[in-house]
Scaffold this motif. Structure first.
Motif, mmCIF file in Angstrom:
data_model
loop_
_atom_site.group_PDB
_atom_site.id
_atom_site.type_symbol
_atom_site.label_atom_id
_atom_site.label_comp_id
_atom_site.label_asym_id
_atom_site.label_seq_id
_atom_site.Cartn_x
_atom_site.Cartn_y
_atom_site.Cartn_z
ATOM 1 N N CYS A 8 -10.735 20.961 -50.182
ATOM 2 C CA CYS A 8 -9.676 21.486 -51.051
ATOM 3 C C CYS A 8 -8.433 21.823 -50.242
ATOM 4 O O CYS A 8 -7.304 21.557 -50.663
ATOM 5 C CB CYS A 8 -10.160 22.727 -51.794
ATOM 6 N N LYS A 9 -8.652 22.387 -49.062
ATOM 7 C CA LYS A 9 -7.541 22.754 -48.186
ATOM 8 C C LYS A 9 -6.784 21.502 -47.728
ATOM 9 O O LYS A 9 -5.556 21.463 -47.760
ATOM 10 C CB LYS A 9 -8.074 23.525 -46.983
ATOM 11 N N ILE A 10 -7.531 20.479 -47.334
ATOM 12 C CA ILE A 10 -6.922 19.216 -46.890
ATOM 13 C C ILE A 10 -6.046 18.634 -47.991
ATOM 14 O O ILE A 10 -4.966 18.115 -47.745
ATOM 15 C CB ILE A 10 -8.015 18.210 -46.465
ATOM 16 N N ARG A 11 -6.506 18.726 -49.226
ATOM 17 C CA ARG A 11 -5.792 18.136 -50.355
ATOM 18 C C ARG A 11 -4.762 19.077 -50.978
ATOM 19 O O ARG A 11 -4.118 18.747 -51.961
ATOM 20 C CB ARG A 11 -6.792 17.666 -51.400
ATOM 21 N N GLY A 12 -4.590 20.274 -50.415
ATOM 22 C CA GLY A 12 -3.551 21.192 -50.854
ATOM 23 C C GLY A 12 -3.842 21.976 -52.116
ATOM 24 O O GLY A 12 -2.932 22.464 -52.775
ATOM 25 N N TYR A 13 -5.134 22.135 -52.466
ATOM 26 C CA TYR A 13 -5.474 22.842 -53.701
ATOM 27 C C TYR A 13 -5.324 24.355 -53.597
ATOM 28 O O TYR A 13 -5.489 25.051 -54.583
ATOM 29 C CB TYR A 13 -6.886 22.491 -54.158
ATOM 30 N N PHE A 14 -5.029 24.879 -52.418
ATOM 31 C CA PHE A 14 -4.803 26.312 -52.275
ATOM 32 C C PHE A 14 -3.328 26.662 -52.467
ATOM 33 O O PHE A 14 -2.957 27.814 -52.520
ATOM 34 C CB PHE A 14 -5.258 26.807 -50.894
ATOM 35 N N ILE A 71 0.508 21.299 -60.358
ATOM 36 C CA ILE A 71 1.372 20.278 -60.954
ATOM 37 C C ILE A 71 0.593 19.385 -61.921
ATOM 38 O O ILE A 71 1.052 19.087 -63.002
ATOM 39 C CB ILE A 71 2.057 19.428 -59.869
ATOM 40 N N ASP A 72 -0.590 18.950 -61.539
ATOM 41 C CA ASP A 72 -1.397 18.128 -62.444
ATOM 42 C C ASP A 72 -2.633 18.910 -62.893
ATOM 43 O O ASP A 72 -2.963 19.952 -62.337
ATOM 44 C CB ASP A 72 -1.784 16.794 -61.795
ATOM 45 N N GLU A 73 -3.297 18.413 -63.921
ATOM 46 C CA GLU A 73 -4.430 19.138 -64.501
ATOM 47 C C GLU A 73 -5.551 19.330 -63.489
ATOM 48 O O GLU A 73 -6.141 20.403 -63.389
ATOM 49 C CB GLU A 73 -4.966 18.386 -65.713
ATOM 50 N N ARG A 74 -5.837 18.302 -62.728
ATOM 51 C CA ARG A 74 -6.909 18.358 -61.731
ATOM 52 C C ARG A 74 -6.650 19.471 -60.724
ATOM 53 O O ARG A 74 -7.511 20.290 -60.437
ATOM 54 C CB ARG A 74 -6.989 17.002 -61.046
ATOM 55 N N GLY A 75 -5.455 19.489 -60.197
ATOM 56 C CA GLY A 75 -5.087 20.513 -59.229
ATOM 57 C C GLY A 75 -5.026 21.895 -59.851
ATOM 58 O O GLY A 75 -5.398 22.881 -59.222
ATOM 59 N N ALA A 76 -4.578 21.970 -61.095
ATOM 60 C CA ALA A 76 -4.450 23.264 -61.765
ATOM 61 C C ALA A 76 -5.807 23.930 -61.951
ATOM 62 O O ALA A 76 -5.945 25.139 -61.725
ATOM 63 C CB ALA A 76 -3.756 23.090 -63.112
ATOM 64 N N VAL A 77 -6.810 23.167 -62.350
ATOM 65 C CA VAL A 77 -8.151 23.727 -62.543
ATOM 66 C C VAL A 77 -8.692 24.239 -61.215
ATOM 67 O O VAL A 77 -9.189 25.363 -61.121
ATOM 68 C CB VAL A 77 -9.111 22.692 -63.173
ATOM 69 N N LEU A 78 -8.589 23.424 -60.166
ATOM 70 C CA LEU A 78 -9.094 23.844 -58.855
ATOM 71 C C LEU A 78 -8.339 25.054 -58.322
ATOM 72 O O LEU A 78 -8.946 25.990 -57.812
ATOM 73 C CB LEU A 78 -9.018 22.695 -57.857
ATOM 74 N N PHE A 79 -7.025 25.036 -58.438
ATOM 75 C CA PHE A 79 -6.234 26.163 -57.954
ATOM 76 C C PHE A 79 -6.633 27.443 -58.682
ATOM 77 O O PHE A 79 -6.812 28.494 -58.061
ATOM 78 C CB PHE A 79 -4.733 25.893 -58.138
ATOM 79 N N LEU A 119 -16.921 24.091 -64.400
ATOM 80 C CA LEU A 119 -18.060 23.598 -63.628
ATOM 81 C C LEU A 119 -18.124 22.082 -63.684
ATOM 82 O O LEU A 119 -18.320 21.424 -62.661
ATOM 83 C CB LEU A 119 -19.368 24.213 -64.147
ATOM 84 N N ASP A 120 -17.937 21.521 -64.859
ATOM 85 C CA ASP A 120 -17.923 20.067 -65.014
ATOM 86 C C ASP A 120 -16.836 19.448 -64.139
ATOM 87 O O ASP A 120 -17.048 18.445 -63.464
ATOM 88 C CB ASP A 120 -17.708 19.713 -66.484
ATOM 89 N N HIS A 121 -15.679 20.078 -64.123
ATOM 90 C CA HIS A 121 -14.565 19.598 -63.301
ATOM 91 C C HIS A 121 -14.901 19.689 -61.806
ATOM 92 O O HIS A 121 -14.617 18.763 -61.047
ATOM 93 C CB HIS A 121 -13.313 20.410 -63.614
ATOM 94 N N ASP A 159 -18.086 15.201 -56.420
ATOM 95 C CA ASP A 159 -18.533 13.794 -56.364
ATOM 96 C C ASP A 159 -17.488 12.939 -55.669
ATOM 97 O O ASP A 159 -17.811 12.079 -54.852
ATOM 98 C CB ASP A 159 -18.765 13.238 -57.777
ATOM 99 N N TRP A 160 -16.235 13.186 -56.008
ATOM 100 C CA TRP A 160 -15.133 12.422 -55.414
ATOM 101 C C TRP A 160 -15.029 12.712 -53.920
ATOM 102 O O TRP A 160 -14.817 11.810 -53.117
ATOM 103 C CB TRP A 160 -13.842 12.783 -56.143
#
Length: 103
Positions: free
Chosen positions: A13-19, A25-33, A55-57, A63-64
């Motif tokens: 998550c850190k590598i991909r900037g989710y912190f 900006i996008d839904e994927r990042g918003a859920v993780l953040f 949890l599903d997300h 998986d990714w």
């Protein structure tokens, strides 16, 4: 439901900037953040309460991470891959338990 996210997952998550705030900006990042922002630090990662949708997300995201971290032979890569694989197995167990409990 309360889950634990390990250091390998957090590092991805850190590598991909989710912190960062920019992750929203996008839904994927918003859920993780959002999940990471609520997390409580533990010795081996973080602990956080999540909704079934979150949890599903997280399972999809993990998986990714596993798919993109296939080891190239080095022991560090293998360890990280194994940790991520175990993380996704753990998240799926929680998911399966929740689904069984709901029915």
């Amino acid at each position: 439901m309360k889950i634990r996210l390990g250091k390998a997952f957090l590092e991805e998550c850190k590598i991909r900037g989710y912190f960062n705030d920019n992750a929203a900006i996008d839904e994927r990042g918003a859920v993780l953040f959002n999940v990471l922002d609520r997390a409580t630090k533990t010795k081996t990662g973080v602990s956080v309460d999540v909704t079934p949708a979150e949890l599903d997300h997280l399972i999809s995201e993990c998986d990714w991470f596993v798919y993109n971290n296939s080891p190239d032979g080095s022991s560090d890569d293998r360890k990280n891959f194994n940790n991520l694989t175990n993380q996704v197995k753990s998240l799926r167990k929680v998911w399966n338990f929740t689904r069984t409990y709901e029915n």
